[in-house]
Design a protein around this motif. Sequence first.
Motif, short mmCIF file in Angstrom:
data_model
loop_
_atom_site.label_atom_id
_atom_site.label_comp_id
_atom_site.label_asym_id
_atom_site.label_seq_id
_atom_site.Cartn_x
_atom_site.Cartn_y
_atom_site.Cartn_z
N ILE A 28 0.85 -1.20 0.00
CA ILE A 28 0.00 0.00 0.00
C ILE A 28 0.88 1.25 0.00
N LYS A 29 0.81 2.01 -1.08
CA LYS A 29 1.56 3.27 -1.14
C LYS A 29 0.74 4.40 -0.53
N SER A 30 -0.58 4.32 -0.71
CA SER A 30 -1.49 5.26 -0.04
C SER A 30 -2.87 4.62 -0.04
N ASN A 31 -3.69 5.01 0.95
CA ASN A 31 -5.05 4.46 1.04
C ASN A 31 -5.90 5.50 1.78
N LYS A 32 -6.39 6.47 1.02
CA LYS A 32 -7.14 7.58 1.64
C LYS A 32 -8.62 7.20 1.72
N ILE A 33 -9.18 7.36 2.89
CA ILE A 33 -10.59 6.97 3.09
C ILE A 33 -11.34 8.15 3.71
N SER A 34 -12.47 8.49 3.11
CA SER A 34 -13.33 9.51 3.70
C SER A 34 -14.67 8.86 4.03
N SER A 35 -14.96 8.76 5.32
CA SER A 35 -16.20 8.10 5.74
C SER A 35 -17.34 9.11 5.84
N GLN A 36 -18.51 8.70 5.38
CA GLN A 36 -19.70 9.57 5.45
C GLN A 36 -20.54 9.26 6.68
N MET A 37 -20.00 8.41 7.54
CA MET A 37 -20.77 7.90 8.67
C MET A 37 -21.54 8.98 9.43
N LYS A 38 -20.86 10.06 9.73
CA LYS A 38 -21.48 11.13 10.55
C LYS A 38 -22.73 11.70 9.85
N ALA A 39 -22.62 11.87 8.52
CA ALA A 39 -23.74 12.45 7.77
C ALA A 39 -24.96 11.53 7.79
N HIS A 40 -24.72 10.21 7.75
CA HIS A 40 -25.83 9.27 7.72
C HIS A 40 -26.37 8.95 9.11
N GLN A 41 -25.55 9.23 10.12
CA GLN A 41 -25.93 8.90 11.50
C GLN A 41 -27.30 9.46 11.88
N ALA A 42 -27.54 10.70 11.48
CA ALA A 42 -28.80 11.37 11.83
C ALA A 42 -30.01 10.61 11.30
N PHE A 43 -29.80 9.82 10.21
CA PHE A 43 -30.92 9.10 9.59
C PHE A 43 -30.96 7.64 10.03
N GLY A 44 -30.00 7.20 10.83
CA GLY A 44 -29.98 5.82 11.33
C GLY A 44 -29.61 4.80 10.27
N GLY A 45 -29.07 5.23 9.15
CA GLY A 45 -28.67 4.31 8.08
C GLY A 45 -28.22 5.11 6.87
N VAL A 46 -27.70 4.41 5.86
CA VAL A 46 -27.17 5.11 4.68
C VAL A 46 -28.31 5.63 3.79
N VAL A 47 -28.27 6.92 3.48
CA VAL A 47 -29.26 7.53 2.57
C VAL A 47 -28.60 7.59 1.18
N LYS A 172 -29.32 -3.10 13.37
CA LYS A 172 -30.73 -3.06 13.79
C LYS A 172 -30.87 -3.20 15.30
N VAL A 173 -30.09 -4.09 15.89
CA VAL A 173 -30.15 -4.26 17.35
C VAL A 173 -29.73 -2.95 18.03
N ALA A 174 -28.69 -2.31 17.48
CA ALA A 174 -28.25 -1.03 18.05
C ALA A 174 -29.35 0.01 17.95
N ARG A 175 -30.09 -0.02 16.83
CA ARG A 175 -31.15 0.97 16.65
C ARG A 175 -32.27 0.74 17.66
N LEU A 179 -28.78 2.94 20.44
CA LEU A 179 -27.35 3.10 20.73
C LEU A 179 -26.62 3.92 19.67
N GLY A 180 -27.24 4.09 18.48
CA GLY A 180 -26.58 4.88 17.43
C GLY A 180 -26.22 4.03 16.23
N TYR A 181 -25.57 4.68 15.24
CA TYR A 181 -25.22 4.03 13.97
C TYR A 181 -23.77 4.35 13.61
N PRO A 182 -22.99 3.44 13.01
CA PRO A 182 -23.33 2.04 12.76
C PRO A 182 -23.27 1.21 14.04
N GLY A 183 -24.10 0.18 14.09
CA GLY A 183 -24.31 -0.55 15.33
C GLY A 183 -23.15 -1.44 15.76
#
Length: 342
Positions: A28-47, A172-175, A179-183
Amino acid sequence: MKSLTTILAIESSCDETSIAVIENGISIKSNKISSQMKAHQAFGGVVPELASRMHAEKIHILLNQALKEAGIAIQDIDAVAVTAGPGLEGSLLVGLTMAKTIAVMLDKPFLAVNHLHGHIYANFLTGTPPVFPFVCVLVSGGHTMLVLVKNHFDFQFLGSTRDDAAGEVFDKVARVLDLGYPGGPIVEKQASEGNPKAFNFPKAMKHRGYEFSFSGVKTAVIQQIRDLQAQGAALPVPDLCASFQKAVIDILLLKALKACDEFQVKGILLSGGVTANKTLRQAFQDACDKRGYHLYVPPFVLCTDNAAMIGAAAYFQYQTFGTASPLTTRANPNLPICSLEQ
Ligand code: KG4
Ligand code: ZN
């Protein structure tokens, strides 16, 4: 056949945008990851609409970061690889469009990769490449399956879930427990302080070949919560989480070991987001140690979605078949594991 030393890889199938530069399929020379988790958290799942918009906003920034960190110019790459499916169609399209544009612009081979193959090939980025054959346990938010991997790209599908994926039931159990997302990570944290034997949740399909079903355990957990609430009792959240987690891990382990017995295989490979779960990793490690099997586990950062694993899969895909993919390759939301998207 010319070896594709430096591969630029793109992943945008769900809620992580990621771009990586991989050398010789293993480094691996580089592996840049941008997670959208925070944006989807408010909806309890991926929109889905939000996901594709955010991929489009981030993908160029990540491309520049990935090239810079790898210390190369875009002209230095030998090929461009991208996830073509399975995943969210709009999200997949963002990565595919960028990959095809780069391939045409630079006249480089274009490699369309199956996301599920990527999860398996994350294990080739660890410094100790897995030895064939092995049983692959693929557990993510969208999939739960067992695959016998006989050689590079020689997969025998053994079975999958009939309903919910393992990661999906963690979510789903977390929901239900609020408890929040992702569970997954939150349930794991709660479980670490609970008693896994407090509740005896069902291990469905115990005797049904390599098929799984997780909707039963989910329903049993929800019913237990309702019963406790009806009694006016405080919810023993850590105990509920630990017992639920144990039910999921036990059935995955039982079927993986059964497959090892049937196919005379002495190696198990874990892949997918759920394998970030430390209790699951430990349970598999203990069972493998006991039987003298080898357990292959990706480092935590390579368990969940990332482009490095797509670059590794692309490298071995090209090594195995010697051909690039047509630029007419479309996003395929339902691509199965045994389909080679190229
Ligand atoms: O592989 P992945 O990143 O995305 C898909 O391709 O689906 O997997 C995401 C899933 C989510 O359902 C998440 O809750 C689960 O993996 N997960 C976990 C843990 N970390 C992530 N499940 C259990 N324990 C964890 N520590
Ligand atoms: Zn995934």
